[in-house]
Enzyme design. Structure first.
Site, PDB file in Angstrom:
ATOM      1  N   LYS A  44       0.840  -1.201   0.000  1.00 33.10           N
ATOM      2  CA  LYS A  44       0.000   0.000   0.000  1.00 33.10           C
ATOM      3  C   LYS A  44       0.876   1.252   0.000  1.00 33.10           C
ATOM      4  O   LYS A  44       1.994   1.203   0.505  1.00 33.10           O
ATOM      5  CB  LYS A  44      -0.854   0.034   1.285  1.00 33.10           C
ATOM      6  CG  LYS A  44      -2.029  -0.892   1.312  1.00 33.10           C
ATOM      7  CD  LYS A  44      -2.781  -0.754   2.637  1.00 33.10           C
ATOM      8  CE  LYS A  44      -3.940  -1.731   2.725  1.00 33.10           C
ATOM      9  NZ  LYS A  44      -5.007  -1.503   1.750  1.00 33.10           N
ATOM     10  N   GLU A  80      -6.525  -9.278   0.420  1.00 33.71           N
ATOM     11  CA  GLU A  80      -6.235 -10.478   1.214  1.00 33.71           C
ATOM     12  C   GLU A  80      -7.417 -10.921   2.076  1.00 33.71           C
ATOM     13  O   GLU A  80      -7.525 -12.085   2.432  1.00 33.71           O
ATOM     14  CB  GLU A  80      -5.001 -10.239   2.094  1.00 33.71           C
ATOM     15  CG  GLU A  80      -5.263  -9.500   3.433  1.00 33.71           C
ATOM     16  CD  GLU A  80      -5.811  -8.089   3.272  1.00 33.71           C
ATOM     17  OE1 GLU A  80      -5.617  -7.505   2.212  1.00 33.71           O
ATOM     18  OE2 GLU A  80      -6.447  -7.589   4.226  1.00 33.71           O
ATOM     19  N   ARG A 129     -10.626 -11.231   1.445  1.00 36.47           N
ATOM     20  CA  ARG A 129     -11.488 -12.209   0.777  1.00 36.47           C
ATOM     21  C   ARG A 129     -10.809 -13.572   0.708  1.00 36.47           C
ATOM     22  O   ARG A 129     -11.474 -14.604   0.742  1.00 36.47           O
ATOM     23  CB  ARG A 129     -11.868 -11.676  -0.615  1.00 36.47           C
ATOM     24  CG  ARG A 129     -10.710 -11.457  -1.544  1.00 36.47           C
ATOM     25  CD  ARG A 129     -11.055 -10.562  -2.730  1.00 36.47           C
ATOM     26  NE  ARG A 129     -11.215  -9.162  -2.344  1.00 36.47           N
ATOM     27  CZ  ARG A 129     -11.617  -8.193  -3.161  1.00 36.47           C
ATOM     28  NH1 ARG A 129     -11.884  -8.451  -4.425  1.00 36.47           N
ATOM     29  NH2 ARG A 129     -11.748  -6.966  -2.734  1.00 36.47           N
TER      30      ARG A 129
HETATM   31  N1  BES Z   1      -8.204  -3.691   4.332  1.00 32.68           N
HETATM   32  C1  BES Z   1      -8.354  -3.226   3.018  1.00 32.68           C
HETATM   33  C2  BES Z   1      -9.644  -2.451   2.778  1.00 32.68           C
HETATM   34  C3  BES Z   1      -9.758  -1.114   3.431  1.00 32.68           C
HETATM   35  C4  BES Z   1      -9.341   0.026   2.780  1.00 32.68           C
HETATM   36  C5  BES Z   1     -10.378  -0.988   4.658  1.00 32.68           C
HETATM   37  C6  BES Z   1      -9.504   1.264   3.371  1.00 32.68           C
HETATM   38  C7  BES Z   1     -10.530   0.251   5.243  1.00 32.68           C
HETATM   39  C8  BES Z   1     -10.107   1.375   4.601  1.00 32.68           C
HETATM   40  C9  BES Z   1      -8.368  -4.405   2.044  1.00 32.68           C
HETATM   41  O1  BES Z   1      -7.616  -5.496   2.412  1.00 32.68           O
HETATM   42  C10 BES Z   1      -7.830  -3.895   0.752  1.00 32.68           C
HETATM   43  O2  BES Z   1      -6.702  -3.476   0.724  1.00 32.68           O
HETATM   44  N2  BES Z   1      -8.644  -3.918  -0.271  1.00 32.68           N
HETATM   45  C11 BES Z   1      -8.276  -3.434  -1.548  1.00 32.68           C
HETATM   46  C12 BES Z   1      -8.872  -4.375  -2.552  1.00 32.68           C
HETATM   47  C13 BES Z   1      -8.427  -4.123  -3.950  1.00 32.68           C
HETATM   48  C14 BES Z   1      -6.948  -4.412  -4.106  1.00 32.68           C
HETATM   49  C15 BES Z   1      -9.242  -5.001  -4.850  1.00 32.68           C
HETATM   50  C16 BES Z   1      -8.833  -2.030  -1.715  1.00 32.68           C
HETATM   51  O3  BES Z   1      -9.943  -1.754  -1.281  1.00 32.68           O
HETATM   52  O4  BES Z   1      -8.123  -1.195  -2.265  1.00 32.68           O
HETATM   53 ZN    ZN Z   2      -5.571  -5.319   1.832  1.00 36.48          ZN
HETATM   54 ZN    ZN Z   3      -7.357  -5.751   4.481  1.00 41.60          ZN
END
Ligand code: BES
Ligand code: ZN
Ligand code: ZN
Length: 473
Positions: A253, A325, A327
Site C-alpha cells: 500500500k 487479502e 477475501r
Molecule cells: N483492508 C483493506 C480495505 C480497506 C481500505 C479498509 C480502506 C478500510 C479502509 C483491504 O484489504 C484492501 O486493501 N482492499 C483493496 C482491494 C483491492 C486491491 C481489490 C482495496 O480496497 O483497495
Molecule cells: Zn488489503
Molecule cells: Zn485488508
C-alpha cells in the site's frame, strides 16, 4: 482505560452535583436560561452553574423525531462533555424516557471509555466515570433496572472490543488475539479451539497460510462456541476478518494512512465482543464465532501476485493483488463454517474494500445478502441500534468480473463495483442454500473524529447490530 462505573437507578432526585437534563427543541420555561440562549437543537449542549451544582442541558431536536438512537447520542454527548471538565459522578433525569434507559446507559458508558494505555500519566485523564445515576418514575424502577443491565453488558462488550481494537499491530498480533479469545472463553464458559500454523497446514487452510506467510507472527484460526439454544438447533455462525496489520503485502500500500490498517482486524475483534455479550446476556441461540487472525506483510515467504492457492474446500484462487487479502482468508473460513456447522445464518464481518468507504462513507456499512428475510431483519436492526447497514447488489454480472482463466476465481474484479465483486468472491465459498450475509465495515469500523458518544478510534460497529437487533428480537 475501561472504567468501572456504578450504575444506580433511582426514583429520588440524587445529591450528585453534576446533572444532565435532556431538552426537546423549542421547550419552554427551562430554569436558568431563555429560549434564545438554548433552543434544544439536536446534540447541542449548555452548561449552567447554580450554587456549586452544574447542570448540562443537552438538546434532543424535534420531539416527534426523537428515537432511541438520539437518546443514546444525547446521553453520550452530555457524559463526554462532563468528563472533559472533571466530573466523576453524573446523574441523568430520565423520567420522560422510561423506554430508552438501555440506550442512555450504552451512550454514557461508551463515552466513559478512552484509549490512553500508551500516554504518559501526566497526559492521561485524571477523572473517570465512577457513578451514573438515572432518575426514573417509581413505577418504572423495575423495568429500568433490567434495561440498564442490558445496556451495561452491551457497552462493556463494546468497550472491550474497542480496547483490543485500538491496540497497534505490534501488540495485537494474531497470537495475542488468540490469547484474548482464550481468556474470554475461560471467563465465560465458551468453547474455544485455536489452530496454529501446524494444524492449519495439516488440515488444508492454504488460503490463510498464504496470506500469513510473509509475517514472523503466524496466523491463528479461532473458533468460539456459545450454546444458549436447544441442543440440536443449528447455530448462527459469525465469521470475522482479523488482519492484525494490512500492509498490502508484496502489492504494498502507499505510505499515507497505512497506519490505519491496524484496524483491519475489526471484523474478527467485533465477533469476539459479540460472543462475550451473547454469553453475558444468556442469549437463547447457539452462536459460533470464527475469527481468522493473520498479518499481511511482504517477506521472503510472502505470497505473490500470480500465485494460485488451493483453498480448504478445493476451490482455487488466482492471486492478482496481495492487498485483496481479506477475501482470501475468508474463503477458507466460509468453507470451514459451511462444512462443520450447516449454519442457520452465516454472517461475515470484514473491513473488506476501500470502495465501500467511497460508496457509503462512515455512515452505513455495506450489506450483501442472499436471504430476503435476513436482509430485512438486519436493516431493521440497523435502524434500532444506530448501526446502519445498506443493501448492495450481488449477482451474475459481478461473478463474471472475477472469473479466472486458470483458477476458480481471481481476487481482483477491476475498478468497477468493488464492494460487490469482493462480496461475490466470498460468496464462491458459501454453500448452496445457506442464509448468508456479508457486512463490509471498512467505513464504519473506526472513526478519525470524535463522535457523539465516543472518542476517536474503533467503534465496535456490528456488535449492537447483531446482539440487540438480531439475537434479542
Ligand atoms: N483492508 C483493506 C480495505 C480497506 C481500505 C479498509 C480502506 C478500510 C479502509 C483491504 O484489504 C484492501 O486493501 N482492499 C483493496 C482491494 C483491492 C486491491 C481489490 C482495496 O480496497 O483497495
Ligand atoms: Zn488489503
Ligand atoms: Zn485488508
Amino acid at each position: 482505560m475501561i472504567e468501572l462505573t456504578k450504575i444506580q437507578i433511582t426514583d429520588k432526585p440524587s445529591d450528585v452535583s453534576d446533572g444532565i437534563t435532556l431538552v426537546f427543541k423549542g421547550e419552554k420555561n427551562l430554569p436558568g436560561v431563555s429560549a434564545a440562549e438554548f433552543d434544544g437543537k439536536k446534540l447541542s449542549t449548555l452548561l449552567l452553574r447554580c450554587e456549586g451544582d452544574r447542570q448540562m442541558y443537552v438538546g434532543l431536536g424535534d420531539k416527534p423525531k426523537v428515537t432511541k438512537n438520539i437518546l443514546r447520542q444525547a446521553a453520550g454527548t452530555g457524559v463526554k462533555a462532563f468528563l472533559k471538565i472533571g466530573a466523576e459522578q453524573i446523574s441523568i433525569d430520565a423520567r420522560s424516557f422510561p423506554e430508552h434507559i438501555q440506550a442512555m446507559v450504552e451512550g454514557a458508558l461508551r463515552s466513559a471509555y478512552k484509549f490512553e494505555t500508551y500516554l504518559e500519566p501526566s497526559a492521561q485523564r485524571k477523572n473517570s466515570l465512577k457513578q451514573l445515576h438515572l432518575l426514573v418514575a417509581s413505577r418504572d424502577l423495575k423495568a429500568a433496572r433490567e434495561e440498564a443491565r442490558v445496556g451495561e453488558v452491551l457497552a462493556q462488550a463494546e468497550n472491550y472490543v474497542r480496547e483490543i481494537g485500538n491496540q497497534p499491530g505490534n501488540v495485537v498480533t494474531p497470537e495475542a488475539l488468540a490469547e484474548h479469545a482464550q481468556q474470554l472463553a475461560r471467563t465465560r464458559k465458551l468453547i474455544c479451539k485455536i489452530r496454529t500454523k501446524k494444524e492449519l497446514r495439516k488440515e488444508g487452510f492454504n488460503a490463510i497460510l498464504a496470506v500469513g506467510g510473509g509475517s514472523a507472527h503466524p496466523p491463528r484460526f479461532i473458533v468460539l462456541e456459545y450454546r444458549g439454544g436447544p441442543k440440536n438447533e443449528k447455530p448462527i455462525v459469525l465469521v470475522g476478518k482479523a488482519v492484525t496489520f494490512d500492509s498490502g503485502g508484496i502489492s504494498l500500500k502507499p505510505g499515507d494512512r497505512m497506519d490505519e490498517m491496524k484496524f483491519d482486524k475489526m471484523g474478527g475483534t467485533t465477533v469476539l465482543g459479540i460472543l462475550r455479550a451473547a454469553a453475558d446476556l444468556k442469549i437463547k441461540h447457539n452462536v459460533v464465532g470464527i475469527i481468522v487472525a493473520v498479518e499481511n506483510l511482504p517477506g521472503p515467504e510472502a505470497y505473490r501476485p500470480g500465485d494460485v492457492i488451493k483453498t480448504y474446500n478445493g476451490k482455487t484462487i488466482e492471486v492478482l493483488n496481495t492487498d485483496a487479502e481479506g477475501r482470501i482468508i475468508l474463503a477458507d473460513a466460509m468453507a470451514y463454517a459451511c462444512k462443520h456447522y450447516q449454519p442457520r445464518h452465516l454472517i461475515d464481518f470484514a473491513t473488506l474494500t476501500g470502495a465501500v468507504v467511497v460508496a457509503l462513507g462512515s455512515h452505513k456499512a455495506g450489506l450483501f445478502v442472499t436471504d430476503d428475510k435476513l436482509r430485512d431483519q438486519l436493516v431493521a436492526a440497523g435502524e434500532l441500534t444506530g448501526q446502519h447497514v445498506w443493501p448492495m447488489p450481488l449477482g451474475e454480472e459481478y461473478r463474471e468480473q472475477i472469473k479466472s482463466d486458470i483458477a476458480t476465481v481471481k481476487n481482483l474484479g477491476g475498478k468497477e463495483g468493488g464492494p460487490s465483486t469482493g462480496a461475490s468472491f466470498i460468496q464462491t465459498w458459501v454453500g448452496e442454500g445457506i442464509s448468508w450475509a456479508h457486512i463490509d465495515i471498512a467505513g464504519t469500523a473506526w472513526s478519525n473524529k470524535e463522535l457523539s458518544y465516543q472518542e476517536k478510534g474503533v467503534t465496535a460497529f456490528g456488535l449492537r447490530l447483531i446482539v440487540e437487533g438480531l439475537f434479542r428480537i
